[in-house]
Design a protein around this motif. Structure first.
Motif, short mmCIF file in Angstrom:
data_model
loop_
_atom_site.label_atom_id
_atom_site.label_comp_id
_atom_site.label_asym_id
_atom_site.label_seq_id
_atom_site.Cartn_x
_atom_site.Cartn_y
_atom_site.Cartn_z
N GLN A 119 -1.24 -8.48 -5.77
CA GLN A 119 -1.26 -9.87 -6.20
C GLN A 119 0.01 -10.62 -5.77
O GLN A 119 -0.05 -11.80 -5.42
N SER A 120 1.14 -9.93 -5.79
CA SER A 120 2.38 -10.59 -5.34
C SER A 120 2.29 -10.93 -3.85
O SER A 120 2.81 -11.96 -3.41
N TYR A 121 1.63 -10.06 -3.08
CA TYR A 121 1.48 -10.31 -1.64
C TYR A 121 0.59 -11.53 -1.41
O TYR A 121 0.92 -12.42 -0.61
N ARG A 140 -13.46 -3.31 -0.51
CA ARG A 140 -12.89 -2.01 -0.90
C ARG A 140 -11.71 -1.69 0.01
O ARG A 140 -11.84 -1.69 1.23
N PHE A 141 -10.55 -1.41 -0.60
CA PHE A 141 -9.34 -1.15 0.17
C PHE A 141 -8.60 0.02 -0.47
O PHE A 141 -8.13 -0.08 -1.61
N ASP A 142 -8.50 1.13 0.25
CA ASP A 142 -7.82 2.33 -0.26
C ASP A 142 -6.31 2.11 -0.15
O ASP A 142 -5.70 2.38 0.89
N LEU A 180 -5.50 -5.82 4.36
CA LEU A 180 -6.37 -6.33 3.31
C LEU A 180 -6.46 -7.85 3.38
O LEU A 180 -7.56 -8.42 3.29
N TYR A 181 -5.31 -8.48 3.53
CA TYR A 181 -5.31 -9.95 3.51
C TYR A 181 -6.14 -10.53 4.66
O TYR A 181 -6.79 -11.56 4.49
N ASP A 182 -6.13 -9.85 5.80
CA ASP A 182 -6.94 -10.31 6.92
C ASP A 182 -8.42 -10.35 6.56
O ASP A 182 -9.17 -11.20 7.07
N GLN A 183 -8.84 -9.44 5.68
CA GLN A 183 -10.25 -9.39 5.28
C GLN A 183 -10.62 -10.53 4.33
O GLN A 183 -11.77 -10.99 4.33
N ILE A 184 -9.68 -10.96 3.51
CA ILE A 184 -10.00 -11.96 2.48
C ILE A 184 -9.36 -13.31 2.75
O ILE A 184 -9.52 -14.24 1.96
#
Length: 660
Positions: free
Chosen positions: A476-478, A413-415, A431-435
């Motif tokens: 998604q582009s990130y 979950r990312f606000d 967010l990317y660090d989490q996934i």
């Protein structure tokens, strides 16, 4: 990076010297564990196509695997006619191939009865009459309505590029041929019903984002295409297609039943963007293909969430393909509405209230959705970008609660608005660090110059916000940029410290590619360009971008409230969700139509407020002006709640199908 891995990506001559380097891949990364399959039944061609059973050449686990050249030239048996002639006779239409590879293919459709007849031998002197002749570029399909048959043709196209050596075309215009001679003998109610259906067909003629190829099936991603056997490569394109992504799947059925394979072209709705550039002095190409699922096809406000089968609104598979130095790589992401039962019915307010539907099937709906994803794509990570407050927060909480019941799916979950609310695009790194670990372990597809698969993608990231448009496209582009950097580093093109953002010309092309992709996807679902497009293009919000977003938001409001009901009916009709019946009225009209009363209400509100303002500013102490201003203001104020209270009569609503 290990020495073996570096050698593995050397050029072709080293691969011939070291053939043993093709062994030693992590077997767990190449293995899928599909869920048990239901027992197969013998079905007709039509039923096989609709159920997806013609995909026998693709191993469940769906993204693919196996060897084979994704760029192999297709045999003639799999080709569709590339150019056609339409001959209009008084009693029938004839569609004849003008393709030198298939010169004798033709069929006719009766103008009065809609009877389809394959013509196995056709010559110019087959008829003594001189028909009107025009050039067309494809037959999208055939639909039967209560009073007749209609044939949808591609009347103009644009070649937008190529993918793996095959030309890709964008549908620019379409035309429905009417074969409804019996309509003149119909009753007045039947004529009225048919007139509404025909208005829906005219809406469909301008459907955006339709793409096709005469040689390659666009519904399959590269990894699945590589699983096609040589035998299946000789079969017609429709037999190789993934039924989920065939926009015209319902329209193709009569063509299939009449064995008109050379005219049966699978069309996708989505996006196709391609850009070429020089990478380290070598030519390279990035292609972005998106495929919209047809199982819950619809417009932004009238198709939300999931249906009882677990199919979600605005479900899209996006594939990023890199072609470089003979290698081909593919990376896939998906998006889709939150897979709960929920709705957001327009009511003339700017942001309608969101309603979560309480249903005993909700847990099963969520489970069906994610089991299907795991079956097709492997390990799944669900990224939820919705807000933590308000209606979005309630929906996100409900989604999180259901995801706790699915231990085999990771939920993140990312606000987005809280983290990137000030246009700080780089905060997506949080967010990317989490996934990151999941994404890198899932990998990507990589094919060498001999057509051998070196690595395959064994998992997927599923991203959603509320609309699965603006925030989703930015995210998604990130992720796609991060995977592109990883790929180029692992094959040795980039050092461990290099990334595409260091090459300004390449980076600008990459960002524009994703921004244009987001605009096209948004046009198909919401009717406007994407919001936050400047975040993708520039990494920050700009003044012009804020103005553009404001205009798009107002346009969405208008379309959602006053246009999308008709557009939803058109999509339900074309997708086969609505079944045409010849017995009884197909729908009931509203007691009075919004098209008649909306202009009157708008004129009273806008005109009243305008006159009130004018008289107030120019009253100059005149008591008559004061009284007039009060009366007009009262009239305007009275009309507003009247319209609000009767919003159902003013909003454009679907008539053919319910929400679920």
């Amino acid at each position: 990076m290990s020495k073996t891995f570096i050698i593995r990506f050397c050029r072709k001559r080293l691969e011939k010297v070291y053939p043993c380097l093709n062994i030693g891949f992590d077997s767990q990364r190449l293995t899928q564990r599909p869920f048990p399959q239901p027992r197969r039944r013998h079905l007709s061609k039509k039923a096989k196509f609709r159920s997806g059973m013609e995909d026998e050449g693709v191993v469940p686990g769906g993204n693919g695997g196996g060897g084979g050249g994704g760029g192999r030239r297709r045999p003639l048996g799999a080709l569709c006619c590339r150019e056609l002639r339409l001959l209009e006779f008084p009693d029938r239409y004839v569609v004849r191939s003008a393709d030198p590879d298939a010169p004798d293919h033709a069929f006719s459709v009766g103008r009065s009865d809609g009877l389809i007849e394959p013509l196995f031998v056709w010559s110019e002197d087959s008829s003594s009459l001189t028909p009107k002749v025009s050039t067309i570029y494809g037959v999208v399909g055939i639909i039967k309505l209560p009073a007749g048959t209609y044939v949808l043709l591609i009347t103009s196209r644009e070649e937008v590029g190529s993918c793996l050596g095959f030309s890709i075309f964008h549908v620019m215009s379409m035309r429905f041929l009417s074969c409804n001679g019996s309509l003149k003998h119909s009753k007045s109610q039947e004529k009225s019903d048919e007139a509404y259906f025909m208005s829906l067909l005219r809406t469909l003629e301008s459907t955006p984002g339709l793409y096709y190829s005469y040689e390659r099936d666009l519904t399959l991603n590269l990894q699945r295409t590589c699983k096609l056997t040589e035998e299946r490569m000789h079969k017609p394109l429709w037999k190789q297609a993934d039924p989920r992504f065939v926009w015209n799947h319902n329209l193709m059925e009569d063509l299939i039943e009449n064995k008109l394979d050379a005219f049966t072209i699978p069309v996708i709705q989505g996006s196709f963007q391609s850009v070429q550039f020089a990478l380290k002095d070598s030519p390279a190409r990035i292609t972005l293909i998106s495929r919209r699922c047809n199982r819950r096809l619809g417009t932004r406000m009238w198709r939300r969430g999931a249906n009882l089968e677990g199919s979600t609104a605005n479900f899209i598979e996006t594939e990023q393909i890199l072609e470089f130095e003979g290698y081909r790589s593919s990376f896939i992401q998906i998006r889709g509405s939150i897979p709960l039962l929920w709705e957001q019915i327009v009511d003339l307010s700017y942001k309608p209230r969101l309603n979560i539907i309480n249903h005993d099937e909700t847990p099963k709906v969520v489970e069906r959705h994610f089991r299907d994803l795991i079956q097709r794509y492997g390990e799944t990570v669900a990224v939820d970008l919705t807000d933590k407050e308000g209606d979005e927060g309630r929906l996100s909480d409900a989604f999180a609660a259901e995801m706790e019941k699915l231990p085999y799916v990771r939920y993140v979950r990312f606000d987005f608005h809280n983290a990137c609310g000030k246009g700080i695009f780089d905060n997506l790194q949080l967010l990317y660090d989490q996934i990151k670990e999941n994404v890198e372990n899932q990998g990507y597809l990589l094919i060498n110059t001999d057509g051998e698969i070196l690595i395959q993608q064994n998992g997927i990231v599923r991203v959603n916000c509320i609309d699965c448009l603006d925030r989703t496209n930015v995210t998604q582009s990130y992720v796609a940029r991060k995977l592109l950097n990883l790929l180029l580093q692992q094959v040795g093109t980039f050092s461990s410290n290099e990334c595409i953002s260091m090459y300004t010309d390449i980076y600008e092309k990459f960002k524009n590619l994703w921004a244009e992709h987001g605009d096209e996807i948004s046009l198909e679902y919401a009717g406007t360009h994407a919001l936050k497009g400047d975040l993708v293009r520039y990494g920050r919000q700009t003044v012009s971008g804020i103005i553009k977003d404001g205009i798009s938001a107002l346009t969405r409001y208008y379309l959602n409230n006053f246009q999308d009901g008709i557009r939803q009916d058109a999509l339900d009709l074309i997708s086969g969700r609505y079944t045409v019946s010849r017995s009884g009225p197909p729908f009931r009209l509203n007691r009075f139509e919004s098209s008649s009363y909306l202009p009157v209400a708008s004129a009273l509100i806008v005109g009243g407020l305008t006159m009130t303002t004018t008289l107030t500013l120019n009253q100059g102490g005149n008591s008559t002006h004061v009284v007039s201003s009060v009366l007009l203001a009262g009239l305007s104020a009275g009309v507003v709640p009247l319209v609000k209270a009767n919003w159902k009569q003013f909003c454009s609503r679907p008539r053919l199908c319910g929400l679920l």
